[in-house]
Design a protein around this motif. Structure first.
Motif, PDB file in Angstrom:
ATOM      1  N   ASP A 247       0.781  -1.235   0.000  1.00 44.14           N
ATOM      2  CA  ASP A 247       0.000   0.000   0.000  1.00 44.14           C
ATOM      3  C   ASP A 247       0.815   1.290   0.000  1.00 44.14           C
ATOM      4  O   ASP A 247       0.264   2.362   0.240  1.00 44.14           O
ATOM      5  N   ALA A 248       2.116   1.242  -0.286  1.00 46.92           N
ATOM      6  CA  ALA A 248       2.919   2.472  -0.306  1.00 46.92           C
ATOM      7  C   ALA A 248       2.425   3.421  -1.395  1.00 46.92           C
ATOM      8  O   ALA A 248       2.276   4.626  -1.157  1.00 46.92           O
ATOM      9  N   ALA A 249       2.173   2.897  -2.580  1.00 54.35           N
ATOM     10  CA  ALA A 249       1.673   3.747  -3.667  1.00 54.35           C
ATOM     11  C   ALA A 249       0.269   4.261  -3.330  1.00 54.35           C
ATOM     12  O   ALA A 249      -0.039   5.441  -3.547  1.00 54.35           O
ATOM     13  N   ASP A 250      -0.561   3.396  -2.790  1.00 55.99           N
ATOM     14  CA  ASP A 250      -1.921   3.792  -2.414  1.00 55.99           C
ATOM     15  C   ASP A 250      -1.882   4.930  -1.397  1.00 55.99           C
ATOM     16  O   ASP A 250      -2.601   5.922  -1.530  1.00 55.99           O
ATOM     17  N   ASP A 251      -1.049   4.772  -0.374  1.00 52.08           N
ATOM     18  CA  ASP A 251      -0.961   5.792   0.669  1.00 52.08           C
ATOM     19  C   ASP A 251      -0.476   7.124   0.095  1.00 52.08           C
ATOM     20  O   ASP A 251      -0.982   8.187   0.470  1.00 52.08           O
ATOM     21  N   TRP A 252       0.488   7.074  -0.832  1.00 55.13           N
ATOM     22  CA  TRP A 252       1.002   8.306  -1.431  1.00 55.13           C
ATOM     23  C   TRP A 252      -0.111   9.006  -2.201  1.00 55.13           C
ATOM     24  O   TRP A 252      -0.286  10.223  -2.080  1.00 55.13           O
ATOM     25  N   ILE A 253      -0.859   8.257  -2.982  1.00 51.85           N
ATOM     26  CA  ILE A 253      -1.944   8.853  -3.765  1.00 51.85           C
ATOM     27  C   ILE A 253      -2.993   9.474  -2.843  1.00 51.85           C
ATOM     28  O   ILE A 253      -3.426  10.605  -3.055  1.00 51.85           O
ATOM     29  N   VAL A 254      -3.385   8.764  -1.802  1.00 58.09           N
ATOM     30  CA  VAL A 254      -4.387   9.279  -0.872  1.00 58.09           C
ATOM     31  C   VAL A 254      -3.870  10.546  -0.189  1.00 58.09           C
ATOM     32  O   VAL A 254      -4.615  11.515  -0.004  1.00 58.09           O
ATOM     33  N   ASP A 255      -2.595  10.580   0.158  1.00 57.04           N
ATOM     34  CA  ASP A 255      -2.020  11.750   0.825  1.00 57.04           C
ATOM     35  C   ASP A 255      -1.961  12.977  -0.085  1.00 57.04           C
ATOM     36  O   ASP A 255      -2.012  14.108   0.392  1.00 57.04           O
ATOM     37  N   HIS A 256      -1.825  12.784  -1.393  1.00 57.90           N
ATOM     38  CA  HIS A 256      -1.628  13.899  -2.300  1.00 57.90           C
ATOM     39  C   HIS A 256      -2.861  14.292  -3.112  1.00 57.90           C
ATOM     40  O   HIS A 256      -2.953  15.442  -3.560  1.00 57.90           O
ATOM     41  N   ALA A 257      -3.775  13.401  -3.338  1.00 61.45           N
ATOM     42  CA  ALA A 257      -4.976  13.722  -4.113  1.00 61.45           C
ATOM     43  C   ALA A 257      -5.913  14.589  -3.283  1.00 61.45           C
ATOM     44  O   ALA A 257      -6.008  14.452  -2.069  1.00 61.45           O
ATOM     45  N   ALA A 258      -6.585  15.491  -3.979  1.00 57.96           N
ATOM     46  CA  ALA A 258      -7.516  16.400  -3.311  1.00 57.96           C
ATOM     47  C   ALA A 258      -8.881  16.318  -3.980  1.00 57.96           C
ATOM     48  O   ALA A 258      -9.038  15.732  -5.060  1.00 57.96           O
ATOM     49  N   GLU A 259      -9.859  16.929  -3.354  1.00 59.53           N
ATOM     50  CA  GLU A 259     -11.209  16.951  -3.900  1.00 59.53           C
ATOM     51  C   GLU A 259     -11.187  17.459  -5.341  1.00 59.53           C
ATOM     52  O   GLU A 259     -10.481  18.419  -5.662  1.00 59.53           O
ATOM     53  N   ASN A 260     -11.932  16.785  -6.192  1.00 57.18           N
ATOM     54  CA  ASN A 260     -12.059  17.081  -7.619  1.00 57.18           C
ATOM     55  C   ASN A 260     -10.813  16.776  -8.438  1.00 57.18           C
ATOM     56  O   ASN A 260     -10.719  17.189  -9.587  1.00 57.18           O
ATOM     57  N   ASP A 261      -9.874  16.034  -7.869  1.00 56.56           N
ATOM     58  CA  ASP A 261      -8.831  15.428  -8.675  1.00 56.56           C
ATOM     59  C   ASP A 261      -9.416  14.163  -9.269  1.00 56.56           C
ATOM     60  O   ASP A 261     -10.525  13.742  -8.912  1.00 56.56           O
ATOM     61  N   VAL A 262      -8.655  13.530 -10.165  1.00 55.78           N
ATOM     62  CA  VAL A 262      -9.085  12.295 -10.809  1.00 55.78           C
ATOM     63  C   VAL A 262      -8.036  11.236 -10.526  1.00 55.78           C
ATOM     64  O   VAL A 262      -6.835  11.521 -10.571  1.00 55.78           O
ATOM     65  N   ALA A 263      -8.471  10.017 -10.227  1.00 58.62           N
ATOM     66  CA  ALA A 263      -7.547   8.910 -10.002  1.00 58.62           C
ATOM     67  C   ALA A 263      -7.988   7.718 -10.839  1.00 58.62           C
ATOM     68  O   ALA A 263      -9.179   7.493 -11.039  1.00 58.62           O
ATOM     69  N   VAL A 264      -6.982   6.970 -11.322  1.00 59.78           N
ATOM     70  CA  VAL A 264      -7.241   5.747 -12.073  1.00 59.78           C
ATOM     71  C   VAL A 264      -6.614   4.601 -11.302  1.00 59.78           C
ATOM     72  O   VAL A 264      -5.399   4.608 -11.040  1.00 59.78           O
ATOM     73  N   THR A 265      -7.437   3.629 -10.925  1.00 57.77           N
ATOM     74  CA  THR A 265      -6.946   2.470 -10.183  1.00 57.77           C
ATOM     75  C   THR A 265      -7.909   1.305 -10.343  1.00 57.77           C
ATOM     76  O   THR A 265      -9.110   1.493 -10.497  1.00 57.77           O
ATOM     77  N   ALA A 266      -7.340   0.109 -10.285  1.00 60.46           N
ATOM     78  CA  ALA A 266      -8.156  -1.108 -10.241  1.00 60.46           C
ATOM     79  C   ALA A 266      -8.298  -1.584  -8.803  1.00 60.46           C
ATOM     80  O   ALA A 266      -8.992  -2.562  -8.534  1.00 60.46           O
ATOM     81  N   ASP A 267      -7.659  -0.908  -7.874  1.00 61.43           N
ATOM     82  CA  ASP A 267      -7.622  -1.280  -6.462  1.00 61.43           C
ATOM     83  C   ASP A 267      -8.868  -0.735  -5.760  1.00 61.43           C
ATOM     84  O   ASP A 267      -8.980   0.465  -5.518  1.00 61.43           O
TER      85      ASP A 267
ATOM     86  N   GLU B 298     -13.856   8.936  -0.468  1.00 63.08           N
ATOM     87  CA  GLU B 298     -14.105   9.640   0.795  1.00 63.08           C
ATOM     88  C   GLU B 298     -13.534  11.051   0.778  1.00 63.08           C
ATOM     89  O   GLU B 298     -14.029  11.934   1.468  1.00 63.08           O
ATOM     90  N   LYS B 299     -12.492  11.281  -0.026  1.00 66.30           N
ATOM     91  CA  LYS B 299     -11.863  12.598  -0.128  1.00 66.30           C
ATOM     92  C   LYS B 299     -12.479  13.464  -1.228  1.00 66.30           C
ATOM     93  O   LYS B 299     -12.044  14.590  -1.436  1.00 66.30           O
ATOM     94  N   GLY B 300     -13.462  12.933  -1.948  1.00 63.19           N
ATOM     95  CA  GLY B 300     -14.083  13.692  -3.026  1.00 63.19           C
ATOM     96  C   GLY B 300     -13.340  13.611  -4.348  1.00 63.19           C
ATOM     97  O   GLY B 300     -13.532  14.442  -5.233  1.00 63.19           O
ATOM     98  N   VAL B 301     -12.489  12.582  -4.493  1.00 63.64           N
ATOM     99  CA  VAL B 301     -11.750  12.365  -5.730  1.00 63.64           C
ATOM    100  C   VAL B 301     -12.644  11.588  -6.699  1.00 63.64           C
ATOM    101  O   VAL B 301     -13.381  10.693  -6.290  1.00 63.64           O
ATOM    102  N   HIS B 302     -12.574  11.916  -7.971  1.00 66.31           N
ATOM    103  CA  HIS B 302     -13.299  11.198  -9.021  1.00 66.31           C
ATOM    104  C   HIS B 302     -12.436   9.997  -9.400  1.00 66.31           C
ATOM    105  O   HIS B 302     -11.289  10.173  -9.819  1.00 66.31           O
ATOM    106  N   VAL B 303     -12.975   8.784  -9.271  1.00 67.32           N
ATOM    107  CA  VAL B 303     -12.175   7.568  -9.443  1.00 67.32           C
ATOM    108  C   VAL B 303     -12.720   6.731 -10.590  1.00 67.32           C
ATOM    109  O   VAL B 303     -13.922   6.517 -10.712  1.00 67.32           O
ATOM    110  N   LEU B 304     -11.772   6.246 -11.396  1.00 68.12           N
ATOM    111  CA  LEU B 304     -12.103   5.452 -12.568  1.00 68.12           C
ATOM    112  C   LEU B 304     -11.212   4.220 -12.599  1.00 68.12           C
ATOM    113  O   LEU B 304     -10.022   4.309 -12.316  1.00 68.12           O
ATOM    114  N   GLY B 305     -11.801   3.071 -12.938  1.00 65.88           N
ATOM    115  CA  GLY B 305     -11.019   1.856 -13.122  1.00 65.88           C
ATOM    116  C   GLY B 305     -10.455   1.814 -14.531  1.00 65.88           C
ATOM    117  O   GLY B 305     -10.952   2.503 -15.426  1.00 65.88           O
TER     118      GLY B 305
END
Length: 152
Positions: free
Chosen positions: A54-74, A83-90
């Motif tokens: 989860d090192a990469a996961d933790d880094w992304i969660v620490d740096h992403a902010a509301e209305n950012d976009v994330a791509v993950t299959a996790d 929970e942080k208001g990030v738009h998430v796409l697989g």
């Protein structure tokens, strides 16, 4: 300003994400445990995190902010980001939302249990050109939505 974060280890749509980010003039950050070729594009960042669960996961969660976009299959990472208001796409183009993440977590847990008990195999279907096209369209839509939301 909206940014795009990619959970880059084993992500099959890195090139597609970079194209969409360039089209919208957004910074895209690929986060991995290593092994990615750096880009010369100043709008593409590579972050290498230490090896570990989860090192990469933790880094992304620490740096992403509301209305950012994330791509993950996790799925657990997707839940944390929502929970942080990030738009998430697989990578398949499937959006994870506050309304759908609960079922996604439940299905992940069920499938993990079935794999552990030998009821099902852990094979994933191949990734096709059609999947890439669906992802491109979905990412473009979610980026536009995130950018509109960040201006409100």
């Amino acid at each position: 300003m909206t940014a795009i974060y990619i959970d880059a280890d084993a992500c099959p749509v890195k090139d597609e994400a970079a194209k969409v980010a360039a089209r919208h003039q957004l910074v895209v950050t690929f986060v991995s445990n290593g092994g990615l070729r750096p880009s010369r594009d100043p709008m593409v960042r590579h972050v290498v995190v230490p090896a570990g669960a989860d090192a990469a996961d933790d880094w992304i969660v620490d740096h992403a902010a509301e209305n950012d976009v994330a791509v993950t299959a996790d799925i657990p990472l997707a839940a944390r980001l929502i929970e942080k208001g990030v738009h998430v796409l697989g990578p398949s183009g499937r959006a994870f939302t506050p309304n759908t993440i609960g079922m996604a977590v439940a299905m992940r847990d069920l499938k993990q249990h079935l794999r552990e008990t030998g009821e099902i195999k852990g094979y994933n279907p191949g990734f096709s050109a059609r999947d890439r096209s669906a992802f491109l369209s979905a990412l473009d839509q979610i980026v536009r939505r995130a950018m509109r939301s960040s201006k409100e």
